[in-house]
Design an enzyme around this catalytic site. Structure first.
Site, short mmCIF file in Angstrom:
data_model
loop_
_atom_site.label_atom_id
_atom_site.label_comp_id
_atom_site.label_asym_id
_atom_site.label_seq_id
_atom_site.Cartn_x
_atom_site.Cartn_y
_atom_site.Cartn_z
N LYS A 62 105.91 9.44 -29.23
CA LYS A 62 105.86 7.97 -29.15
C LYS A 62 107.23 7.31 -29.00
O LYS A 62 107.33 6.19 -28.50
CB LYS A 62 105.17 7.42 -30.39
CG LYS A 62 103.66 7.61 -30.42
CD LYS A 62 102.97 6.58 -29.55
CE LYS A 62 101.46 6.55 -29.81
NZ LYS A 62 100.79 5.49 -29.04
N SER A 311 101.03 16.30 -29.40
CA SER A 311 101.60 14.95 -29.41
C SER A 311 102.44 14.64 -30.63
O SER A 311 103.35 13.81 -30.57
CB SER A 311 100.49 13.91 -29.27
OG SER A 311 99.51 14.10 -30.27
#
Length: 414
Positions: A62, A311
């Site tokens: 992110k 992720s």
């Protein structure tokens, strides 16, 4: 200063912008080179590579979208202070970007956000507001605070500049493995999926990009089926980073165009995969990051080069401990068996001898003399054992049965 003096709103994703973003995010990212996995390759019959974004300094990909978005804001927009809503990973990305630019950041996070994500967000100097049960509740609150205080809102996924920053993941994958056939990408709101799939198709239309959602909160697969963005009534999954009831509307057309397929994965499968990753690759991955690993066995292909994007890896210790225990139980490596035996000297020793001979390891004993009115007839012994796996577990149970103990498997409580 990377910000623009005259703000020009991004209206489409372009290769030029992806290339720019890939260079800019290098200032805040660590190299996450592909890891070839013998273990998962054997399991699914493909050549599996892991893209370990859990190894970023902030613990997730992110930071890419958050930093690129912040770099594209005007100085005035940044000085107003940044605000966002996040289940944790985007929060750290925005907080880190704000710190690097020397501006204030306010982060609204769901009340149930893992403590590690809350504390790490605070460690970057951000103000944290806990609000709501899921991301969507926190997002509504963040927008309210942005309106009230004039903060600049940095959306975690429904923003083309954020998605462009996330696309740098695909840029790195393709540079390192130009002949990649499949890229598996986890989906919550859809920002990572948008960036990865759009860039992949620009570079090589033959690359298949597969999105992976938790089975209990498959908002994007529902939206694709409906032909428009839909909102699900609830978001109940252990993959908290992808617990989004409403996917992004701005990025939705890109997903419609570029995602080849979406696979859904039940929470139970994530538990065993967590164990596999720790034991075989020594990697701690949060459940959202494990979606693409669990999806490998659902792929309808063989002998292809497949990249699974992990992720993130931000998981608190209590959750980690719980998932490890459930994984061991799920794989038959920890189990509890109940046997009834006469309340006579030597019975416990006899049962222990049977288990020892079968190479079972006793973890815990619970001896209940009050299971029957006549304890001389029978008492209950509950034995929690460690075994090598399901086959070994059944072998121990069968041996107890042969010795006349009528074993019964019961719920394991560690």
């Amino acid at each position: 200063d990377e910000g623009k003096k005259d703000k020009i709103m991004m209206t489409e994703l372009t290769l030029e912008k992806f290339e720019e973003a890939a260079e800019i995010v290098k200032k805040v990212t660590l190299p996450t080179n592909l890891i070839y996995s013998d273990f998962f390759s054997r399991q699914c019959g493909n050549k599996v590579y892991l893209k370990p974004e859990n190894l970023q300094a902030t613990g997730a990909y992110k930071v890419r979208g958050a930093y690129y978005k912040t770099s594209q804001l005007t100085e005035e927009e940044r000085k107003k202070g940044l605000i966002t809503a996040s289940a944790g990973n985007h929060a750290q990305g925005v907080a880190n970007a704000a710190k690097l630019y020397g501006v204030k950041a306010t982060i609204v996070m769901p009340v149930g956000t893992p403590l590690i994500k809350v504390n790490r967000t605070k460690s970057y100097g951000a103000d944290v507001v806990l609000y709501g049960d899921v991301y969507d509740d926190a997002c509504a609150k963040a927008m309210e605070l942005a309106e009230e205080h004039g903060y600049t809102f940095v959306h975690p996924f429904d923003d083309l500049e954020v998605a462009t920053g996330q696309g740098s993941v695909a840029m790195e994958i393709i540079k390192e493995l130009p002949t990649v056939d499949y890229i598996l990408v986890p989906i919550g709101g859809g920002g990572l999926a948008t960036g990865v799939s759009t860039l992949a198709k620009m570079v090589n239309p033959h690359i298949k990009v597969i999105g992976v959602e938790p089975e209990n909160i498959a908002s994007l697969i529902q939206s694709l089926g409906a032909g428009h963005v839909v909102t699900l009534p609830s978001a109940n999954t252990i993959a908290d980073g992808t617990a989004v009831k409403t996917p992004g509307s701005v990025i939705f057309p890109y997903i419609q165009k570029n995602i080849d397929e979406i696979i859904t994965v039940p929470d139970d499968e994530l538990i065993g995969v967590f164990l596999d990753m720790v034991e075989n690759h020594k990697l701690v991955c949060e459940c959202s990051g494990l979606l693409t690993i669990a999806a490998l066995k659902h792929l309808n292909c063989k002998d292809k080069k497949v990249v699974s994007i992990i992720s993130g890896g931000n998981m608190d210790i209590i959750t980690m401990s719980s998932i490890l225990q459930h994984g061991l139980i799920q794989r038959g490596r920890i189990f509890t068996v109940s046997v009834l035996l006469p309340d006579k000297p030597g019975q416990l020793e006899r049962v222990a001898g049977i288990i020892a001979k079968e190479k079972g390891n006793v973890v815990k004993l619970d001896h209940n003399q009050f299971v029957s009115i006549n304890r001389n007839t029978e008492v209950e012994l509950r034995i929690t054992l460690e075994a090598f796996g399901e086959e070994h577990k059944q072998q121990i149970v069968e041996k107890l049965r042969e010795e006349g103990y009528k074993p019964r498997l019961v719920r394991t409580n560690l």
